[in-house]
Design an enzyme around this catalytic site. Structure first.
Site, PDB file in Angstrom:
ATOM      1  N   ARG A 115      21.250 -30.027  34.649  1.00 34.15           N
ATOM      2  CA  ARG A 115      21.343 -31.040  33.587  1.00 34.15           C
ATOM      3  C   ARG A 115      21.806 -32.394  34.132  1.00 34.15           C
ATOM      4  O   ARG A 115      21.501 -33.441  33.549  1.00 34.15           O
ATOM      5  CB  ARG A 115      22.273 -30.565  32.475  1.00 34.15           C
ATOM      6  CG  ARG A 115      23.747 -30.512  32.859  1.00 34.15           C
ATOM      7  CD  ARG A 115      24.592 -29.859  31.774  1.00 34.15           C
ATOM      8  NE  ARG A 115      26.018 -29.967  32.025  1.00 34.15           N
ATOM      9  CZ  ARG A 115      26.699 -29.216  32.905  1.00 34.15           C
ATOM     10  NH1 ARG A 115      26.079 -28.306  33.624  1.00 34.15           N
ATOM     11  NH2 ARG A 115      28.002 -29.376  33.045  1.00 34.15           N
ATOM     12  N   HIS A 116      22.504 -32.372  35.266  1.00 32.61           N
ATOM     13  CA  HIS A 116      23.002 -33.633  35.820  1.00 32.61           C
ATOM     14  C   HIS A 116      21.877 -34.477  36.411  1.00 32.61           C
ATOM     15  O   HIS A 116      21.977 -35.698  36.471  1.00 32.61           O
ATOM     16  CB  HIS A 116      24.064 -33.356  36.883  1.00 32.61           C
ATOM     17  CG  HIS A 116      25.225 -32.582  36.342  1.00 32.61           C
ATOM     18  ND1 HIS A 116      26.039 -33.070  35.346  1.00 32.61           N
ATOM     19  CD2 HIS A 116      25.672 -31.332  36.626  1.00 32.61           C
ATOM     20  CE1 HIS A 116      26.962 -32.166  35.058  1.00 32.61           C
ATOM     21  NE2 HIS A 116      26.751 -31.100  35.810  1.00 32.61           N
ATOM     22  N   ASP A 148      37.110 -54.202  54.508  1.00 34.75           N
ATOM     23  CA  ASP A 148      37.418 -55.618  54.714  1.00 34.75           C
ATOM     24  C   ASP A 148      38.809 -55.689  55.358  1.00 34.75           C
ATOM     25  O   ASP A 148      39.360 -54.649  55.755  1.00 34.75           O
ATOM     26  CB  ASP A 148      37.307 -56.412  53.399  1.00 34.75           C
ATOM     27  CG  ASP A 148      38.416 -56.090  52.405  1.00 34.75           C
ATOM     28  OD1 ASP A 148      39.193 -55.138  52.658  1.00 34.75           O
ATOM     29  OD2 ASP A 148      38.507 -56.772  51.376  1.00 34.75           O
ATOM     30  N   HIS A 149      39.373 -56.883  55.455  1.00 37.14           N
ATOM     31  CA  HIS A 149      40.688 -57.028  56.104  1.00 37.14           C
ATOM     32  C   HIS A 149      41.773 -56.216  55.387  1.00 37.14           C
ATOM     33  O   HIS A 149      42.720 -55.771  56.010  1.00 37.14           O
ATOM     34  CB  HIS A 149      41.078 -58.511  56.162  1.00 37.14           C
ATOM     35  CG  HIS A 149      41.079 -59.166  54.807  1.00 37.14           C
ATOM     36  ND1 HIS A 149      39.915 -59.503  54.142  1.00 37.14           N
ATOM     37  CD2 HIS A 149      42.090 -59.493  53.978  1.00 37.14           C
ATOM     38  CE1 HIS A 149      40.210 -60.052  52.985  1.00 37.14           C
ATOM     39  NE2 HIS A 149      41.519 -60.043  52.850  1.00 37.14           N
ATOM     40  N   CYS A 205      38.615 -51.269  50.754  1.00 32.87           N
ATOM     41  CA  CYS A 205      39.106 -52.651  50.631  1.00 32.87           C
ATOM     42  C   CYS A 205      40.516 -52.565  50.060  1.00 32.87           C
ATOM     43  O   CYS A 205      41.171 -51.521  50.199  1.00 32.87           O
ATOM     44  CB  CYS A 205      38.154 -53.531  49.823  1.00 32.87           C
ATOM     45  SG  CYS A 205      37.900 -53.080  48.098  1.00 32.87           S
ATOM     46  N   GLY A 206      41.018 -53.631  49.453  1.00 32.13           N
ATOM     47  CA  GLY A 206      42.380 -53.581  48.942  1.00 32.13           C
ATOM     48  C   GLY A 206      42.509 -52.601  47.786  1.00 32.13           C
ATOM     49  O   GLY A 206      43.406 -51.765  47.754  1.00 32.13           O
ATOM     50  N   THR A 207      41.581 -52.708  46.853  1.00 28.53           N
ATOM     51  CA  THR A 207      41.609 -51.851  45.656  1.00 28.53           C
ATOM     52  C   THR A 207      40.491 -50.817  45.630  1.00 28.53           C
ATOM     53  O   THR A 207      40.549 -49.867  44.854  1.00 28.53           O
ATOM     54  CB  THR A 207      41.429 -52.716  44.396  1.00 28.53           C
ATOM     55  OG1 THR A 207      40.161 -53.391  44.519  1.00 28.53           O
ATOM     56  CG2 THR A 207      42.555 -53.722  44.232  1.00 28.53           C
ATOM     57  N   GLY A 208      39.435 -51.064  46.375  1.00 29.88           N
ATOM     58  CA  GLY A 208      38.222 -50.246  46.288  1.00 29.88           C
ATOM     59  C   GLY A 208      37.264 -50.765  45.223  1.00 29.88           C
ATOM     60  O   GLY A 208      36.105 -50.344  45.163  1.00 29.88           O
ATOM     61  N   GLY A 226      36.134 -54.115  44.474  1.00 32.33           N
ATOM     62  CA  GLY A 226      35.096 -55.065  44.903  1.00 32.33           C
ATOM     63  C   GLY A 226      34.017 -54.374  45.713  1.00 32.33           C
ATOM     64  O   GLY A 226      32.811 -54.605  45.503  1.00 32.33           O
ATOM     65  N   MET A 227      34.430 -53.502  46.600  1.00 33.95           N
ATOM     66  CA  MET A 227      33.473 -52.760  47.431  1.00 33.95           C
ATOM     67  C   MET A 227      32.554 -51.905  46.559  1.00 33.95           C
ATOM     68  O   MET A 227      31.350 -51.822  46.804  1.00 33.95           O
ATOM     69  CB  MET A 227      34.214 -51.846  48.411  1.00 33.95           C
ATOM     70  CG  MET A 227      34.859 -52.563  49.557  1.00 33.95           C
ATOM     71  SD  MET A 227      33.597 -53.160  50.715  1.00 33.95           S
ATOM     72  CE  MET A 227      34.553 -53.263  52.223  1.00 33.95           C
ATOM     73  N   HIS A 249      28.410 -33.925  39.759  1.00 31.76           N
ATOM     74  CA  HIS A 249      27.733 -34.428  38.557  1.00 31.76           C
ATOM     75  C   HIS A 249      26.908 -35.689  38.797  1.00 31.76           C
ATOM     76  O   HIS A 249      25.851 -35.851  38.194  1.00 31.76           O
ATOM     77  CB  HIS A 249      28.758 -34.732  37.455  1.00 31.76           C
ATOM     78  CG  HIS A 249      29.438 -33.505  36.916  1.00 31.76           C
ATOM     79  ND1 HIS A 249      30.055 -33.477  35.692  1.00 31.76           N
ATOM     80  CD2 HIS A 249      29.595 -32.264  37.447  1.00 31.76           C
ATOM     81  CE1 HIS A 249      30.566 -32.266  35.475  1.00 31.76           C
ATOM     82  NE2 HIS A 249      30.304 -31.506  36.541  1.00 31.76           N
TER      83      HIS A 249
HETATM   84  C1  RB5 Z   1      41.204 -58.843  49.323  1.00 29.50           C
HETATM   85  O1  RB5 Z   1      42.330 -59.598  49.105  1.00 29.50           O
HETATM   86  C2  RB5 Z   1      40.852 -58.036  48.085  1.00 29.50           C
HETATM   87  O2  RB5 Z   1      40.486 -58.871  47.050  1.00 29.50           O
HETATM   88  C3  RB5 Z   1      39.761 -57.030  48.390  1.00 29.50           C
HETATM   89  O3  RB5 Z   1      40.129 -56.243  49.451  1.00 29.50           O
HETATM   90  C4  RB5 Z   1      39.402 -56.072  47.271  1.00 29.50           C
HETATM   91  O4  RB5 Z   1      40.550 -55.447  46.773  1.00 29.50           O
HETATM   92  C5  RB5 Z   1      38.533 -56.607  46.233  1.00 29.50           C
HETATM   93  O5  RB5 Z   1      38.160 -55.910  45.278  1.00 29.50           O
END
Ligand code: RB5
Length: 149
Positions: A132-133, A8-9, A65-68, A70-71, A98
């Site tokens: 096993r996995h 995303d952005h 994404c910003g944190t990974g 949401g994706m 695993h």
């Molecule tokens: C965008 O601001 C942010 O919310 C998105 O990139 C992501 O981190 C969501 O989980």
């Protein structure tokens, strides 16, 4: 190996580093967007990449994404996707060995490009151990089927 990538952005600055790595190492890839820094919805691009892996003949997916977070949440809603939200090399290897993870998600606001590439290398080169996995993954698939109506 065919790789689907998306961001995303908030992941737009890290993606060129990923693309350069894939090109230099001869990986076949498709960039499912986003392509600009304009604000967008990460769920749209996470879904596109997850669909490409689950149904479109792609072997692995890489999301930024910003944190990974949401994706990874949206990718894991798609049947057959095992997306690991992962910011260290040990976990990237382990999730292949695993969990047979087929998608990985990073946060550009969390890691730098050097660490991301080390994680990507581990994710793309580590094999699933089976054994096993497999039974544990079969249970995950069972849960997925139970709740997908
Ligand atoms: C965008 O601001 C942010 O919310 C998105 O990139 C992501 O981190 C969501 O989980």
């Amino acid at each position: 190996m065919k790789i689907a990538i998306g961001c995303d952005h908030a992941g737009i600055n890290l993606k060129p580093t990923l693309i350069k790595f894939l090109q230099e190492n001869g990986y076949e890839y498709t960039d499912f967007g986003t392509y600009t820094a304009d604000s967008c919805n990460y769920a749209e691009y996470g879904e596109k990449v997850a669909e490409a892996v689950a149904f479109g003949g792609y072997d692995r997916g890489i999301l930024i994404c910003g944190t990974g977070i949401g994706m990874s949440i949206v990718a894991n809603k798609v049947t057959g996707i095992r997306c690991a939200h992962c910011h260290d090399v040990f976990s990237a290897k382990a999730t292949r060995q695993h969990n047979n993870a087929n998608v990985i998600a990073f946060g550009e606001r969390v890691i730098g490009s050097g660490l991301m590439l080390d994680i990507v290398k581990a994710f793309l080169t580590t094999e699933f151990e089976g054994g096993r996995h497999q039974a544990r993954i079969d249970k995950i698939t069972e849960v997925e089927k139970k709740y997908s109506k």
